[in-house]
Design an enzyme around this catalytic site. Sequence first.
Site, short mmCIF file in Angstrom:
data_model
loop_
_atom_site.label_atom_id
_atom_site.label_comp_id
_atom_site.label_asym_id
_atom_site.label_seq_id
_atom_site.Cartn_x
_atom_site.Cartn_y
_atom_site.Cartn_z
CG HIS A 93 22.69 -51.68 -50.70
ND1 HIS A 93 21.87 -50.60 -50.97
CD2 HIS A 93 22.13 -52.29 -49.62
CE1 HIS A 93 20.88 -50.57 -50.10
NE2 HIS A 93 21.02 -51.58 -49.27
CG ASP A 124 22.22 -48.86 -53.95
OD1 ASP A 124 22.33 -50.07 -54.21
OD2 ASP A 124 22.09 -48.42 -52.80
CB SER A 203 17.83 -52.28 -49.01
OG SER A 203 18.52 -51.38 -48.19
#
Length: 504
Positions: A93, A124, A203
């Site tokens: 992402h 992901d 992230s």
Amino acid sequence: MKHSNQLIQSQKKICTLPLSIASTILFFHSVLFPLDLPANDSQSFDEIRKSVVQIRVYSQSTDPFSPWIPGPITASTGSGFLLSNNRILTNAHVVSNAKFLEGQRNNQTEWYGLKVLYVAHDCDLAILEADNLEFYKDGKPMEFGGLPELTSPIDIVGYPIGGNRISVSRGIVSRIEQSSYAHTQIDSHLVVQVDAAINPGNSGGPALQNGKVVGVAFQASTKGENIGYIIPTIVIQHFLKDIEDGVYDGYVELGIHVQPAYSESHRVYYGIPKTIEGVFVNKVLKGGSAEGHLLNGDFLVSIDGKKIGNNGSLIEESSIDFLEVVDNKFANENIEFQLYRNKNLISVGFPAKKMPSMDLQRSRYDTGFDYFIFAGLVFQKSNRDLLEAWSKNGMTQGGSLLVYRFYYFNEIKTDETEDVVLYRKLPHPINSGHDFYMNMVVKNVNGIQIKNLEHFKNILTTTKERFIQIYFHGIQIPLILSFEDSKLADIEIKKTYQISGNKK
């Protein structure tokens, strides 16, 4: 496997999310790492931070409701870390819909161009590579550890909140379970829940224990204090093994729904001994690995020799769902069940395989949305992104069948490979009387059953019929259009609405 609204990805959207708003969503407890470390820990962290990467992303997505209009360019940041062979691991992402990527390591003053080598939206994760070998100077690939223990301490390292200095959040491991991944909103894999702060920008950063990577930070809860999630190394290793041949194939799916075996009456009816634990199969999905091998009412006792508890967990690994065994397999590897069927204990084995219908229900990235305009009526295949945009638009009247078919398409006996939906119109006199058909799913055109959007488009553009009759599921009277009038109207409509073509 439905998406939980409590989960968000921890990527910072600089251009679209003001800091004041972001601070109300997540709690900022990151601290600069070396301030309170003993000397030996500080020294080891000097090596670690050389391996952590700040990633800057410029991306552009397409609005599924108006797929002919490119979206704005947005900027965001994420984190990553070095692997062997000059590769960088991060979240999918972080780099989704990217038009340009660049990265920088600790104490570097120059930003280096990055490119995506592999992306796995279903778990992901993504692999990047720098354009210039100078980027890797003095860097050291990070090593992987195992699955962390409950209550053990953990450090989340990265570049949260768009800052330029590396930071760390500290916490403990509070839960290990299978759970939804917010990126696709449909896939479920093993996650490790931590109470360390995971903020936008974290992230893709490493989660560390004893200097080794035990996971990758990827999402956080918006409805709890300091509830973050990391992707454990078992999922990471599965991804890395998958791409060894140069292609990412994706996860296999068992394709069943189960229910716990707590009901004594169910056990008696199906002839299950009181001392045996397991779960009942209550639905076998079309296209999954289990189709043609498992049956509704089967009582699953073990998988690959591992006993299954009444709640679906592996008895010897009480926090791990039995589906995790399938999750770790690749296509064509064997799945072996012991189960009760017709009051007899039998063994059933079959190969693991991907489930094509899963692709229809995932959120989509790195691609546009196919659409078709006829008489100003806009058709598109039903997909998650379209339904979300359609819902936000508010023009959802009569769309209950559309939503039902999206979630249960796999269970509907049909020759269609995808649903084609009339979801909006570009107003023009030729379509002014057709609002009744909005948000409906196409069934056939002039008696020809529609299989997918490409098939629908081909029929409408090659027909020799004077009138087009479009039948929809649940409606007996068709939408009727003059073929010649529609073609002429489309020229005017596309000019008026500045649309260059039918397919993006």
